[in-house]
Design an enzyme around this catalytic site. Sequence first.
Site: not given
Length: 255
Positions: A148, A162
């Site tokens: 990401s 995350y």
Amino acid sequence: MSNALFSLAGRVALVTGGSRGIGRMIAKGFLDQGARVYISARKAEACQATATELSVHGQCIAIPADIATREGLATLVASIAAREPKLDILVNNAGAAWGAPFDEFPEAGWDKVVDLNMKTPFFLTQALHAQLSAAGKAQPAKVINIASIDGQTVNPLETYSYAASKAGLIHLTKRMALRLVQDNIVVNAICPGAFASEMNRAARDEAEAVAARIPARRIGVDEDMAAAAIYLASRAGDYVVGTTLTVDGGVNLVR
């Protein structure tokens, strides 16, 4: 330029988290290029429904499994091994996110996210090493880790585990690539930006507002993600080793 550079005809692929979002985009793209695609997801009904929908584009097979658990991962590996002597492409896409204020961030939100986003891709690739190596005897096998842009630059959301897990996955990709290229297995990563999905609900539900903050002035569409994965999975990406491909419309340039 020959279309054969991007063809996946005769290749076998596994896409984890393939029932929706980015995983589904990639699975469809692979099918359109001629691959036989297995998709895995935790929810059996959703996994099978997506496989049925995507089968109009080619051969798509559902293998429901919760790869966040050791047992679920073993079930998926055994199911692939029982069906295929080799695996040409593995897309480690299954992931999770968790947001909470710093002073309240729970250990459960750390362990769940880091384990699934960073630990599972390593151990699933390890468990499928024999099948990937078998494919590599004929042509380079491919492993694509879905990271990401939040692992590259810092966003304003308090998604500590995350961001850390995706940054770790980017570096893990390099370390895995250096080892696995010895077996003709090429490992790379993709860092998506804003794509409409259950995980990125802002891009899904507030597309216009999100697009206004993106230099390309739009959120990513299915073809953008499929094209990136096809490039890395096909002959076109054979000499790209240990690299992270950012697909974000320029967001990282302005963060």
